[in-house]
Design an enzyme around this catalytic site. Structure first.
Site, PDB file in Angstrom:
ATOM      1  N   CYS A 144       6.457 -19.600  -5.226  1.00 16.59           N
ATOM      2  CA  CYS A 144       6.517 -18.141  -5.161  1.00 16.59           C
ATOM      3  C   CYS A 144       5.186 -17.492  -4.826  1.00 16.59           C
ATOM      4  O   CYS A 144       5.060 -16.260  -4.909  1.00 16.59           O
ATOM      5  CB  CYS A 144       7.044 -17.592  -6.496  1.00 16.59           C
ATOM      6  SG  CYS A 144       8.698 -18.184  -6.909  1.00 16.59           S
ATOM      7  N   LYS A 178      11.899 -13.271 -16.679  1.00 19.89           N
ATOM      8  CA  LYS A 178      12.601 -14.220 -15.810  1.00 19.89           C
ATOM      9  C   LYS A 178      12.319 -15.629 -16.312  1.00 19.89           C
ATOM     10  O   LYS A 178      11.171 -16.074 -16.328  1.00 19.89           O
ATOM     11  CB  LYS A 178      12.157 -14.056 -14.368  1.00 19.89           C
ATOM     12  CG  LYS A 178      12.873 -14.993 -13.393  1.00 19.89           C
ATOM     13  CD  LYS A 178      12.399 -14.744 -11.977  1.00 19.89           C
ATOM     14  CE  LYS A 178      13.040 -15.695 -11.004  1.00 19.89           C
ATOM     15  NZ  LYS A 178      12.562 -15.475  -9.621  1.00 19.89           N
ATOM     16  N   ARG A 218      19.369 -21.497  -4.900  1.00 17.60           N
ATOM     17  CA  ARG A 218      18.368 -22.196  -4.095  1.00 17.60           C
ATOM     18  C   ARG A 218      18.977 -22.807  -2.843  1.00 17.60           C
ATOM     19  O   ARG A 218      18.308 -22.967  -1.834  1.00 17.60           O
ATOM     20  CB  ARG A 218      17.649 -23.231  -4.960  1.00 17.60           C
ATOM     21  CG  ARG A 218      16.743 -22.533  -5.980  1.00 17.60           C
ATOM     22  CD  ARG A 218      16.058 -23.460  -6.946  1.00 17.60           C
ATOM     23  NE  ARG A 218      15.253 -22.663  -7.885  1.00 17.60           N
ATOM     24  CZ  ARG A 218      14.640 -23.150  -8.941  1.00 17.60           C
ATOM     25  NH1 ARG A 218      14.728 -24.452  -9.217  1.00 17.60           N
ATOM     26  NH2 ARG A 218      13.933 -22.362  -9.738  1.00 17.60           N
ATOM     27  N   ARG A 235       8.753 -24.438 -11.486  1.00 20.65           N
ATOM     28  CA  ARG A 235       8.190 -23.097 -11.640  1.00 20.65           C
ATOM     29  C   ARG A 235       7.897 -22.754 -13.095  1.00 20.65           C
ATOM     30  O   ARG A 235       7.768 -21.581 -13.440  1.00 20.65           O
ATOM     31  CB  ARG A 235       9.149 -22.067 -11.021  1.00 20.65           C
ATOM     32  CG  ARG A 235       9.271 -22.262  -9.505  1.00 20.65           C
ATOM     33  CD  ARG A 235      10.237 -21.323  -8.862  1.00 20.65           C
ATOM     34  NE  ARG A 235      10.263 -21.564  -7.429  1.00 20.65           N
ATOM     35  CZ  ARG A 235      11.320 -21.440  -6.646  1.00 20.65           C
ATOM     36  NH1 ARG A 235      12.480 -21.055  -7.174  1.00 20.65           N
ATOM     37  NH2 ARG A 235      11.251 -21.675  -5.358  1.00 20.65           N
ATOM     38  N   GLU A 264       6.014  -9.701 -22.071  1.00 22.53           N
ATOM     39  CA  GLU A 264       6.030  -9.638 -20.608  1.00 22.53           C
ATOM     40  C   GLU A 264       6.573  -8.293 -20.125  1.00 22.53           C
ATOM     41  O   GLU A 264       6.038  -7.696 -19.185  1.00 22.53           O
ATOM     42  CB  GLU A 264       6.882 -10.782 -20.047  1.00 22.53           C
ATOM     43  CG  GLU A 264       6.271 -12.169 -20.215  1.00 22.53           C
ATOM     44  CD  GLU A 264       5.137 -12.432 -19.240  1.00 22.53           C
ATOM     45  OE1 GLU A 264       4.898 -11.584 -18.341  1.00 22.53           O
ATOM     46  OE2 GLU A 264       4.484 -13.479 -19.374  1.00 22.53           O
ATOM     47  N   LYS A 283      16.581 -12.056 -16.594  1.00 23.33           N
ATOM     48  CA  LYS A 283      17.240 -13.041 -15.732  1.00 23.33           C
ATOM     49  C   LYS A 283      17.022 -14.433 -16.303  1.00 23.33           C
ATOM     50  O   LYS A 283      15.876 -14.786 -16.577  1.00 23.33           O
ATOM     51  CB  LYS A 283      16.661 -12.950 -14.319  1.00 23.33           C
ATOM     52  CG  LYS A 283      17.266 -13.930 -13.321  1.00 23.33           C
ATOM     53  CD  LYS A 283      16.633 -13.785 -11.949  1.00 23.33           C
ATOM     54  CE  LYS A 283      17.236 -14.781 -10.969  1.00 23.33           C
ATOM     55  NZ  LYS A 283      16.616 -14.688  -9.626  1.00 23.33           N
ATOM     56  N   SER A 307      23.476 -17.159 -10.047  1.00 19.67           N
ATOM     57  CA  SER A 307      24.380 -17.962  -9.232  1.00 19.67           C
ATOM     58  C   SER A 307      25.087 -19.056 -10.021  1.00 19.67           C
ATOM     59  O   SER A 307      26.277 -19.314  -9.808  1.00 19.67           O
ATOM     60  CB  SER A 307      23.599 -18.582  -8.073  1.00 19.67           C
ATOM     61  OG  SER A 307      22.540 -19.415  -8.552  1.00 19.67           O
ATOM     62  N   TYR A 353      27.094 -11.649  -8.342  1.00 21.78           N
ATOM     63  CA  TYR A 353      27.820 -12.114  -7.166  1.00 21.78           C
ATOM     64  C   TYR A 353      29.305 -11.792  -7.262  1.00 21.78           C
ATOM     65  O   TYR A 353      30.039 -11.993  -6.291  1.00 21.78           O
ATOM     66  CB  TYR A 353      27.587 -13.613  -6.988  1.00 21.78           C
ATOM     67  CG  TYR A 353      26.119 -13.928  -6.816  1.00 21.78           C
ATOM     68  CD1 TYR A 353      25.493 -13.734  -5.600  1.00 21.78           C
ATOM     69  CD2 TYR A 353      25.343 -14.371  -7.890  1.00 21.78           C
ATOM     70  CE1 TYR A 353      24.132 -13.968  -5.438  1.00 21.78           C
ATOM     71  CE2 TYR A 353      23.989 -14.614  -7.737  1.00 21.78           C
ATOM     72  CZ  TYR A 353      23.385 -14.409  -6.513  1.00 21.78           C
ATOM     73  OH  TYR A 353      22.029 -14.636  -6.359  1.00 21.78           O
TER      74      TYR A 353
END
Length: 306
Positions: free
Chosen positions: A109, A179, A189, A201, A217, A232, A258, A297
């Protein structure tokens, strides 16, 4: 006690450069990597269903170490934003996802640096300069909201100052404030072609065991100028979503990711659950936990039922 409306939904969309026809995403039934023209058609149909906001992800034809197509004036996302802004006007909010993983040849990222140990890691501060460029490019192309998802320290402040300096003081920031380094991103992905080529990550996304850290955060992003904040994933972190909404009271989004979508779809296809009923129950649970906006979605499937 709680109501789910199509006005609560945000639909994520993928646009890919260099393809002649939409490409089905095998792990996300009903979704595609769109051409520019099929994206415009999908966006118009979602708007017609009453979905008020679209979140756009891009896959460029060429990637490099810096991810330079992310801020190129003729980059695929900038072209798509201009087209959708022309088509939809002010009827739909256009949200630009701001990250580099889809644009870099290494899939991380941010920019990479070589440590003394020989290990490669993401260079936080150098990455912020690129985030500033992306934010301005997306705002110039028609994004009314910028959604930084890279989880770099200081990203909201960097983006806010860049937008203000470029004359986009009214462009809002939806911060991916909490996140998590989740196993539920697998289908995304595939869709965004942004899996890291090495490592993971966990260095810049959050540990799933940490809830207090999420509040810290979020507080940092709010102090830096975030207009909205996001948690998330959604379902595995409803407790975090609740705490964030109670603590800050800002417009709060949750990303029904997803993997969460794919699990319901897979079970429904096998006849194990009533897919429509479970979809609405899941989305209602996210609203009940405190989300003002649900990025999902399921937006196309849910909107006609609401």
């Amino acid at each position: 006690e709680h109501e789910l409306s199509r006005r609560d939904l945000v639909a994520p969309l993928f646009v890919k450069e260099g393809i002649a026809e939409p490409v089905p995403i095998s792990s996300m039934p009903g979704h595609h990597q769109h051409t520019l023209e099929s994206l415009r058609k999908e966006a118009a149909e979602l708007a017609g269903l009453g979905v008020p906001a679209l979140l756009l992800f891009g896959i460029p034809a060429h990637k490099d170490a810096e991810g330079s197509q992310a801020w190129a004036a003729e980059g695929i996302v900038q072209r798509a934003l201009r087209a959708m802004a022309a088509d939809l006007g002010d009827d739909v909010a256009l949200i630009g996802d701001l990250c580099l993983c889809e644009y870099t040849d290494h899939g991380h990222c941010g920019l990479l640096q070589q440590e003394a140990s020989g290990r490669r890691s993401v260079a936080n501060d150098a990455t912020l300069d690129r985030y500033r460029r992306i934010a301005v490019a997306q705002a110039e192309a028609g994004a009314g909201v910028i959604a930084p998802s890279g989880m770099m320290d200081g990203q909201v402040a960097a983006i806010r100052s860049a937008l203000d300096e470029a004359g986009f003081a009214d462009t809002a920031i939806l911060a991916y404030a909490a996140k998590y380094a989740s196993g539920l991103y697998g289908p995304f992905r595939e869709a965004a072609e942004g899996a890291p080529r090495f490592g993971d990550r966990t260095g810049y996304q959050m540990d799933p065991a940490n809830a207090d850290e999420a509040l810290r955060e979020v507080a940092l992003d709010v102090a830096e100028g975030a207009d909205m904040v996001m948690v998330k994933p959604a379902l595995a972190y409803l407790d975090v979503l609740w705490r964030v909404k109670q603590a800050f009271g800002l417009p709060t989004a949750a990303y029904h990711v997803s993997g969460e979508y794919a699990m319901v779809k897979a079970a429904a296809e096998r006849g194990w659950v009533d897919g429509e009923r479970v979809m609405l129950e899941v989305l209602t649970s996210i609203r009940r936990a405190g989300a003002d906006l649900v990025v999902t979605y399921f937006a196309r499937d849910a909107a006609p039922l609401l």
